[in-house]
Design an enzyme around this catalytic site. Structure first.
Site, PDB file in Angstrom:
ATOM      1  N   TYR A 106      -0.660  -0.529  10.423  1.00 33.44           N
ATOM      2  CA  TYR A 106      -0.691  -1.346   9.039  1.00 33.44           C
ATOM      3  C   TYR A 106       0.640  -1.109   8.139  1.00 33.44           C
ATOM      4  O   TYR A 106       0.735  -2.134   7.430  1.00 33.44           O
ATOM      5  CB  TYR A 106      -2.115  -0.681   8.332  1.00 33.44           C
ATOM      6  CG  TYR A 106      -2.606  -1.225   6.895  1.00 33.44           C
ATOM      7  CD1 TYR A 106      -2.974  -2.286   6.941  1.00 33.44           C
ATOM      8  CD2 TYR A 106      -2.312  -0.533   5.707  1.00 33.44           C
ATOM      9  CE1 TYR A 106      -3.371  -3.113   5.585  1.00 33.44           C
ATOM     10  CE2 TYR A 106      -2.463  -1.071   4.485  1.00 33.44           C
ATOM     11  CZ  TYR A 106      -2.981  -2.076   4.450  1.00 33.44           C
ATOM     12  OH  TYR A 106      -3.419  -2.699   3.245  1.00 33.44           O
ATOM     13  N   HIS A 140     -12.845   3.088   3.344  1.00 28.86           N
ATOM     14  CA  HIS A 140     -11.837   4.094   2.895  1.00 28.86           C
ATOM     15  C   HIS A 140     -12.664   5.241   2.546  1.00 28.86           C
ATOM     16  O   HIS A 140     -13.899   5.303   2.377  1.00 28.86           O
ATOM     17  CB  HIS A 140     -10.957   3.613   1.811  1.00 28.86           C
ATOM     18  CG  HIS A 140     -10.073   2.727   2.240  1.00 28.86           C
ATOM     19  ND1 HIS A 140     -10.057   1.409   2.173  1.00 28.86           N
ATOM     20  CD2 HIS A 140      -8.847   2.856   3.052  1.00 28.86           C
ATOM     21  CE1 HIS A 140      -8.831   0.774   2.410  1.00 28.86           C
ATOM     22  NE2 HIS A 140      -8.037   1.584   3.268  1.00 28.86           N
ATOM     23  N   SER A 179       0.807  -1.249  -0.013  1.00 22.41           N
ATOM     24  CA  SER A 179       0.145  -0.059  -0.063  1.00 22.41           C
ATOM     25  C   SER A 179       0.784   1.230   0.066  1.00 22.41           C
ATOM     26  O   SER A 179       2.024   1.099   0.607  1.00 22.41           O
ATOM     27  CB  SER A 179      -0.892   0.017   1.311  1.00 22.41           C
ATOM     28  OG  SER A 179      -1.414   1.326   1.263  1.00 22.41           O
ATOM     29  N   SER A 180       0.225   2.376  -0.626  1.00 21.70           N
ATOM     30  CA  SER A 180       1.236   3.611  -0.472  1.00 21.70           C
ATOM     31  C   SER A 180       1.325   4.306   0.616  1.00 21.70           C
ATOM     32  O   SER A 180       2.319   4.991   0.980  1.00 21.70           O
ATOM     33  CB  SER A 180       0.601   4.646  -1.706  1.00 21.70           C
ATOM     34  OG  SER A 180      -0.754   4.907  -1.095  1.00 21.70           O
ATOM     35  N   CYS A 181       0.676   3.801   1.864  1.00 25.37           N
ATOM     36  CA  CYS A 181       0.950   4.120   2.956  1.00 25.37           C
ATOM     37  C   CYS A 181       2.054   3.677   3.803  1.00 25.37           C
ATOM     38  O   CYS A 181       2.274   4.211   4.751  1.00 25.37           O
ATOM     39  CB  CYS A 181      -0.515   3.936   3.814  1.00 25.37           C
ATOM     40  SG  CYS A 181      -0.466   2.072   4.689  1.00 25.37           S
ATOM     41  N   LYS A 225       2.770  -3.900   6.250  1.00 31.99           N
ATOM     42  CA  LYS A 225       3.162  -4.090   4.952  1.00 31.99           C
ATOM     43  C   LYS A 225       4.554  -3.905   4.426  1.00 31.99           C
ATOM     44  O   LYS A 225       4.989  -4.791   3.381  1.00 31.99           O
ATOM     45  CB  LYS A 225       2.083  -3.102   4.217  1.00 31.99           C
ATOM     46  CG  LYS A 225       0.644  -3.430   4.000  1.00 31.99           C
ATOM     47  CD  LYS A 225       0.409  -4.757   3.255  1.00 31.99           C
ATOM     48  CE  LYS A 225      -1.211  -4.985   3.140  1.00 31.99           C
ATOM     49  NZ  LYS A 225      -1.222  -6.120   2.179  1.00 31.99           N
TER      50      LYS A 225
END
Length: 313
Positions: free
Chosen positions: A137, A180, A108-110, A141
């Site tokens: 999270y 989201h 994920s880009s987070c 990842k």
């Protein structure tokens, strides 16, 4: 991948996993292994090992994850960290042990730092602190990505990692607390129209910029990269375009046909101020997105009206 290869899509009932299955089927892949969470709990190592031993999997798309928005990530950080870390480690380790030819880990880009230079390149990972609202999270990842990297170095596996931007699409999650931003806005504005509510209140200022990718475009990129990319560096998957949350809300309002007012609750957090991926590596590999956000939202709203609205209380 051959058309009859044994392909396991972990998380096939979710938005991303179901999009990958649709894409694989559209390209003529005929041997897709799908198993429900009631039959296989990916958090249980013994179950995962038994599954891989029995099914003789050749390729894995690891799209299974516990996901949610700012509220869910803030309220349940321990759950987000444990569930995501344990399930991904189980699947990746079993893929190693059972000689899976290739695995794709979807991050994920987070994972990128809160204040990373924009647009965010793949090499900005771990250069500064993470966004606190989804740190648990993101750490899970990052661990999955790094585990694939270390396995490639130590065991010469072909396990690749991709980092999607914010996603939306068919079969999205519309839970009032755990969804989201885009599906949450879509549902709230739809219900406001349905119930003749004069105002919709949105968390934060509406000024943060976000990038959104239609899930079927992501799936197409995943299949493309599975067939055309090997390497120990992750690949960003996105559009390279961004939109402010207030502009997104106005776009949804127009598509839904809501006539009321949208107001912003400044007492609530905005999250990361800007989050745009650098997709130059992806484009250099020969892939680019197809679905513009207004068209994608129209497709999602049509799906919502057919398949989701009747579940809302």
């Amino acid at each position: 991948m051959e058309k009859n290869s044994r392909i396991f899509v972990a998380g096939h009932r979710g938005m991303v996993g179901s999009a990958i299955v649709r894409t694989l089927e559209a390209y003529g892949y005929t041997n897709i292994v799908k198993v429900s969470s009631s039959e296989l709990d990916l958090r249980r190592q013994a179950q995962v090992e038994e599954f891989f031993e029995k099914e003789k999997i050749e390729y894995v798309f690891l799209a299974a994850a516990k996901v949610g928005g700012i509220m869910a990530n803030s309220n349940y950080p321990a759950d987000f960290m444990y569930d995501n870390m344990i399930l991904e480690m189980n699947v990746i380790k079993s893929s190693l042990d059972h000689q899976v030819k290739k695995l794709m880990f979807l991050g994920s880009s987070c994972i990128y730092p809160r204040m990373a230079p924009q647009p965010m390149k793949e090499d900005c990972l771990l250069t500064s602190e993470l966004e606190k609202t989804n740190e648990a999270y993101a750490l899970a990842k990052i661990s999955g990505l790094k585990y694939c990297e270390y396995l490639n170095k130590q065991y010469k596996t072909d396990f690749i990692s991709v980092m999607p931007t914010n996603l939306y699409g068919i079969n999205d999650n519309y839970h009032p607390e755990n969804s989201h931003v885009l599906p949450a806005l879509l549902q709230r504005i739809h219900l406001a129209k349905k119930n003749n509510e004069p105002v919709v209140t949105i968390w934060g200022s509406g000024k943060p910029l976000r990038e959104f990718l239609y899930a079927d475009d992501l799936a197409d990129a995943c299949v493309y990269l599975m067939n055309h990319y090997s390497g120990n560096e992750t690949v960003n998957i996105g559009t390279g375009k961004e939109i402010a949350i207030n502009e997104l809300a106005e776009t949804i309002k127009k598509i839904v046909g809501y006539q009321g007012e949208i107001v912003y609750d400044l007492s609530k957090p905005d999250g990361t101020p800007r989050k745009l991926l650098d997709v130059s590596k992806l484009e250099s590999l020969g892939w680019k997105y197809k679905t513009e956000i207004s068209n994608g939202i129209k497709l999602v709203y049509e799906d919502y009206l057919i398949n989701k609205e009747h579940h809302i209380r």
